[in-house]
Design a protein around this motif. Structure first.
Motif, mmCIF file in Angstrom:
data_model
loop_
_atom_site.group_PDB
_atom_site.id
_atom_site.type_symbol
_atom_site.label_atom_id
_atom_site.label_comp_id
_atom_site.label_asym_id
_atom_site.label_seq_id
_atom_site.Cartn_x
_atom_site.Cartn_y
_atom_site.Cartn_z
ATOM 1 N N TRP A 13 0.836 -1.199 0.000
ATOM 2 C CA TRP A 13 0.000 0.000 0.000
ATOM 3 C C TRP A 13 0.874 1.253 0.000
ATOM 4 O O TRP A 13 0.649 2.171 -0.795
ATOM 5 C CB TRP A 13 -0.935 -0.006 1.214
ATOM 6 C CG TRP A 13 -1.967 1.067 1.173
ATOM 7 C CD1 TRP A 13 -3.235 0.965 0.670
ATOM 8 C CD2 TRP A 13 -1.828 2.421 1.640
ATOM 9 N NE1 TRP A 13 -3.884 2.173 0.806
ATOM 10 C CE2 TRP A 13 -3.042 3.082 1.398
ATOM 11 C CE3 TRP A 13 -0.802 3.126 2.235
ATOM 12 C CZ2 TRP A 13 -3.254 4.410 1.730
ATOM 13 C CZ3 TRP A 13 -0.999 4.469 2.563
ATOM 14 C CH2 TRP A 13 -2.214 5.096 2.310
ATOM 15 N N GLU A 16 2.690 1.739 -3.358
ATOM 16 C CA GLU A 16 1.771 2.192 -4.416
ATOM 17 C C GLU A 16 1.392 3.659 -4.235
ATOM 18 O O GLU A 16 1.348 4.419 -5.202
ATOM 19 C CB GLU A 16 0.534 1.297 -4.454
ATOM 20 C CG GLU A 16 0.841 -0.079 -5.023
ATOM 21 C CD GLU A 16 -0.340 -1.042 -4.969
ATOM 22 O OE1 GLU A 16 -1.397 -0.684 -4.409
ATOM 23 O OE2 GLU A 16 -0.190 -2.163 -5.483
ATOM 24 N N GLU A 17 1.115 4.071 -2.998
ATOM 25 C CA GLU A 17 0.755 5.469 -2.741
ATOM 26 C C GLU A 17 1.913 6.407 -3.053
ATOM 27 O O GLU A 17 1.732 7.438 -3.685
ATOM 28 C CB GLU A 17 0.318 5.653 -1.277
ATOM 29 C CG GLU A 17 -1.050 5.101 -0.977
ATOM 30 C CD GLU A 17 -2.155 5.850 -1.700
ATOM 31 O OE1 GLU A 17 -2.176 7.093 -1.699
ATOM 32 O OE2 GLU A 17 -3.030 5.171 -2.274
ATOM 33 N N ALA A 19 4.532 5.813 -4.994
ATOM 34 C CA ALA A 19 4.794 5.777 -6.443
ATOM 35 C C ALA A 19 3.815 6.679 -7.187
ATOM 36 O O ALA A 19 4.210 7.427 -8.095
ATOM 37 C CB ALA A 19 4.704 4.346 -6.959
ATOM 38 N N GLN A 20 2.555 6.622 -6.803
ATOM 39 C CA GLN A 20 1.541 7.458 -7.447
ATOM 40 C C GLN A 20 1.865 8.938 -7.250
ATOM 41 O O GLN A 20 1.802 9.727 -8.192
ATOM 42 C CB GLN A 20 0.162 7.129 -6.872
ATOM 43 C CG GLN A 20 -0.959 7.915 -7.494
ATOM 44 C CD GLN A 20 -2.312 7.581 -6.864
ATOM 45 O OE1 GLN A 20 -2.436 6.666 -6.073
ATOM 46 N NE2 GLN A 20 -3.308 8.351 -7.216
ATOM 47 N N ARG A 21 2.236 9.330 -6.030
ATOM 48 C CA ARG A 21 2.546 10.736 -5.739
ATOM 49 C C ARG A 21 3.796 11.203 -6.488
ATOM 50 O O ARG A 21 3.900 12.364 -6.850
ATOM 51 C CB ARG A 21 2.766 10.947 -4.244
ATOM 52 C CG ARG A 21 1.599 10.577 -3.405
ATOM 53 C CD ARG A 21 0.661 11.738 -3.188
ATOM 54 N NE ARG A 21 -0.459 11.261 -2.408
ATOM 55 C CZ ARG A 21 -1.722 11.378 -2.764
ATOM 56 N NH1 ARG A 21 -2.036 11.970 -3.875
ATOM 57 N NH2 ARG A 21 -2.687 10.917 -2.001
ATOM 58 N N SER A 23 4.826 9.893 -9.347
ATOM 59 C CA SER A 23 4.648 9.583 -10.766
ATOM 60 C C SER A 23 5.739 8.646 -11.277
ATOM 61 O O SER A 23 6.339 8.873 -12.329
ATOM 62 C CB SER A 23 4.607 10.866 -11.604
ATOM 63 O OG SER A 23 3.531 11.679 -11.198
ATOM 64 N N PRO A 26 5.768 1.528 -9.148
ATOM 65 C CA PRO A 26 5.999 0.989 -7.801
ATOM 66 C C PRO A 26 7.359 0.295 -7.669
ATOM 67 O O PRO A 26 7.997 0.382 -6.614
ATOM 68 C CB PRO A 26 4.841 0.013 -7.602
ATOM 69 C CG PRO A 26 3.744 0.584 -8.435
ATOM 70 C CD PRO A 26 4.441 1.150 -9.651
ATOM 71 N N GLN A 44 2.466 16.211 0.607
ATOM 72 C CA GLN A 44 2.204 14.864 0.092
ATOM 73 C C GLN A 44 2.311 13.823 1.210
ATOM 74 O O GLN A 44 1.503 12.908 1.288
ATOM 75 C CB GLN A 44 3.196 14.523 -1.024
ATOM 76 C CG GLN A 44 2.995 15.306 -2.295
ATOM 77 C CD GLN A 44 4.142 15.099 -3.273
ATOM 78 O OE1 GLN A 44 5.302 15.114 -2.887
ATOM 79 N NE2 GLN A 44 3.796 14.908 -4.534
#
Length: 89
Positions: A13, A16-17, A19-21, A23, A26, A44
């Motif tokens: 989790w 993934e979070e 990595a998303q922030r 860009s 993962p 962030q």
């Protein structure tokens, strides 16, 4: 309601979070890298912390990141706290 979260689930989790922030994929977020070495700004980090507490169903202490400064270490701490919270429920 608190869920019983494993260290592996928490680590996935978090990666993934983050990595998303950032860009990035993962796979580009090493679980043993220190949080302060990641390119997250404080806003962030606060957003991720708030979303994590919502996902977990309980609050982490304000010193959790200080004492558990990597994704791996924090994930293990989350798993321990999760067990305590689900056992108490």
């Amino acid at each position: 309601m608190a869920k019983n979260i494993s260290a592996e689930e928490a680590q996935k989790w978090l990666i993934e979070e983050i990595a998303q922030r950032l860009s990035v994929a993962p796979a580009d977020v090493p679980p043993d890298q220190y949080f302060d070495e990641l390119d997250l700004d404080s806003t962030q980090a606060l957003i991720i912390a708030g979303e994590m507490e919502t996902w977990l169903g309980f609050e982490l202490g304000t010193t959790a990141l200080w004492y558990h400064p990597t994704i791996e270490a924090l994930a293990a701490h989350i798993a321990e706290e999760s067990q305590k919270h689900t056992a108490a429920a």
